[in-house]
Design a protein around this motif. Structure first.
Motif, PDB file in Angstrom:
ATOM      1  N   ILE A 212      -7.685 -25.789  55.272  1.00 54.42           N
ATOM      2  CA  ILE A 212      -7.975 -27.109  55.856  1.00 54.42           C
ATOM      3  C   ILE A 212      -9.332 -27.084  56.561  1.00 54.42           C
TER       4      ILE A 212
ATOM      5  N   TYR B 264     -12.063 -27.186  54.058  1.00 52.48           N
ATOM      6  CA  TYR B 264     -12.225 -28.522  53.476  1.00 52.48           C
ATOM      7  C   TYR B 264     -12.980 -29.449  54.432  1.00 52.48           C
TER       8      TYR B 264
ATOM      9  N   SER C  35     -13.627 -33.001  45.723  1.00 49.92           N
ATOM     10  CA  SER C  35     -12.602 -34.038  45.826  1.00 49.92           C
ATOM     11  C   SER C  35     -11.328 -33.482  46.446  1.00 49.92           C
ATOM     12  N   PHE C  36     -10.535 -34.371  47.041  1.00 53.07           N
ATOM     13  CA  PHE C  36      -9.280 -33.952  47.673  1.00 53.07           C
ATOM     14  C   PHE C  36      -8.329 -33.347  46.638  1.00 53.07           C
TER      15      PHE C  36
ATOM     16  N   TRP D  73      -9.387 -29.909  45.782  1.00 54.70           N
ATOM     17  CA  TRP D  73      -9.090 -28.980  46.880  1.00 54.70           C
ATOM     18  C   TRP D  73      -7.601 -28.621  46.902  1.00 54.70           C
ATOM     19  N   ILE D  74      -6.739 -29.623  46.733  1.00 55.31           N
ATOM     20  CA  ILE D  74      -5.291 -29.369  46.748  1.00 55.31           C
ATOM     21  C   ILE D  74      -4.898 -28.377  45.657  1.00 55.31           C
TER      22      ILE D  74
ATOM     23  N   THR E  84     -13.541 -23.311  47.130  1.00 56.28           N
ATOM     24  CA  THR E  84     -13.881 -24.606  47.735  1.00 56.28           C
ATOM     25  C   THR E  84     -15.327 -24.642  48.192  1.00 56.28           C
TER      26      THR E  84
END
Length: 467
Positions: A28, A31, A68-69, A72-73, A335
């Motif tokens: 987190i 990110y 992008s989210f 990342w997920i 990331t």
């Protein structure tokens, strides 16, 4: 430690949850950094050996970054598709082999037999044995650059420590912490010092004397630290005494074959220090030798083929939680790479040195490598990224390239056994049934004292003009 009697190499729920929570928090934070730090990149060139390095004359430029989210997920899975993922896949395969092998050794009784035999022979001289084991692991790291290759030995040393009246923390300290310290001292470590000196234009393994002095000081500190802990928690040696231990012919034969096969693998790893063609295959060689030993030894000890296959598969499955931890840890660098901010962070760090006194620059280089090691575990990869930048920077401030290499080796090695982004640490703690929180609580004092010691050694090198 609780659950010290647990059999096999199952990853405990407590260890797994703790590690997952820490790594997810770091994911987190990483990110969030992608929104704060702009994208950027250094110009890169290919050197004479075909390796890609930073071109100090080409400079740095800002570029579009971000991730992008969704990406990342799913980064723990996408990392398997990233460039250079072969090493990650090899580590995972390596781990699965270890899980299967040690479960078979446990179920056939060979592990207990081996530990009873060692306890019977060395129980009355256990602290001398501790000193020898720590020196062996430190030498493996310092002279041949072994680190991940020593992971299969960690469960053996942990079990040995428990059988000698100590705990799992003592066992991990004697093995993984020791090999990490040896790796960092880097007397003739081909993967850090060797690569870095080649990039800096220095003779291979030159300036060895100060690194050897560092090895001695670090060994003395580590032995004191582990011995002090062991003295606090020691229990009377359990198990067989020398007079009570009985030889089992089948298990003795199985043990001899296990030691011979694994010994052959370690001999090949040692030979890789002067046979460069083997250096890229040491992990594969060790995994193969453990696989062969894990098949031959239980069968020789009287285990049936069907039972051996079942226990091997169960051991492999029990280690799968560690694979999840490794993929999540690896996703942090993924990331940063995808967001194109790793070079920007390095650019900021190098720029900050321009306002510092000369002696502070030495420690600042140490700090840069420590920080970058959180994101990039590979010593060789870090060398190609950092050495073309920090060596010219050091020379501007009158710091010798040789001292810069030493600071690089220190920064790369010690934190390998502290950062939760290091796969070998996560694997070893899981196999030893030690939570990451317990490990930090126990080892931070050593890391703190060692940071002061190694900083003093670097300042000493600066004071005497080490080159």
């Amino acid at each position: 430690m609780e659950n010290s009697e647990k059999k096999g190499l199952n990853i405990s729920a407590r260890c797994f949850i703790t590690a997952i929570a820490v790594i997810f928090a770091l994911m987190i934070i990483t990110y969030v950094l992608t929104f704060v730090v702009p994208g950027g990149e250094y110009a890169r060139i290919t050197d004479a050996d075909g390796s890609t390095i930073i071109d100090t004359e080409g400079g740095f430029k800002y570029i579009d970054g971000g991730i992008s989210f969704v990406k990342w997920i799913f980064s723990p899975l996408l990392v398997l598709t990233a460039e250079g993922n072969a090493t990650l896949i090899a580590v995972i395969a390596f781990l699965l082999v270890i899980g299967g092998v040690f479960n078979s050794l446990e179920k056939c009784g060979l592990m207990k037999y081996m530990l009873d035999k060692i306890s019977a022979k060395y129980g009355k001289a256990r602290y001398k044995l501790m000193a020898v084991v720590i020196f062996f692991f430190m030498a493996m790291g310092a002279f041949i650059g072994s680190f991940e290759e020593c992971v299969p030995l960690v469960p053996i040393v942990v079990a040995l420590a428990i059988s000698l009246g100590w705990d799992a923390l003592t066992g991990v300290g004697m093995s993984l912490l020791a090999v990490g310290c040896g790796f960092a001292s880097g007397i003739c470590n081909p993967f850090t010092v060797g690569v870095a000196q080649g990039l800096a234009g220095l003779p291979m393994f030159s300036g060895m004397w100060l690194r050897a002095v560092s090895f001695v000081f670090i060994y003395a500190l580590l032995l004191w630290f582990v011995r002090r802990h062991a003295k606090k928690i020691e229990k009377p040696v359990s198990g067989c005494t020398g007079s009570e231990f009985e030889i089992d012919a089948k298990k003795e034969k199985g043990l001899k074959r296990f030691v011979a096969i694994v010994g052959l693998g370690l001999a090949i790893v040692v030979s890789s220090s002067f046979i460069s063609a083997l250096q890229d295959y040491t992990m594969i060689i060790v995994a193969l030798m453990f696989l062969v030993a894990g098949i031959v030894s239980p069968l020789t000890s009287g285990m049936s083929v069907k039972s051996m296959l079942e226990t091997f598969f169960n051991g492999l499955v029990s280690i799968l939680p560690a694979v999840v931890m490794i993929l999540m840890a690896a996703s942090i660098k993924y990331t940063l790479d995808e967001a194109r901010i790793l070079d920007t962070m390095l650019y900021y760090a190098v720029g900050a040195a321009s306002t510092m006194p000369k002696w502070v620059v030495v420690l600042f280089i140490y700090a840069i490598v420590l920080i970058m090691n959180f994101f990039i575990g590979s010593g060789s990869a870090k060398a190609f990224m950092l050495i073309p930048l920090i060596v010219p920077l050091a020379q501007v401030f009158g710091v010798s390239p040789q001292l810069c290499i030493m600071a690089f080796a220190f920064g790369d090695g010690f934190s390998n056994v502290f950062y939760p982004t290091n796969a070998a640490l996560l694997i070893s703690l899981g196999l030893a049934n030690v939570s990451y929180g317990d490990w930090v609580k126990w080892s931070w004092k050593f890391q703190g004292i060692n940071l002061l010691l190694t900083s003093a050694l670097l300042l000493f090198g600066f004071a005497i003009g080490y080159c």
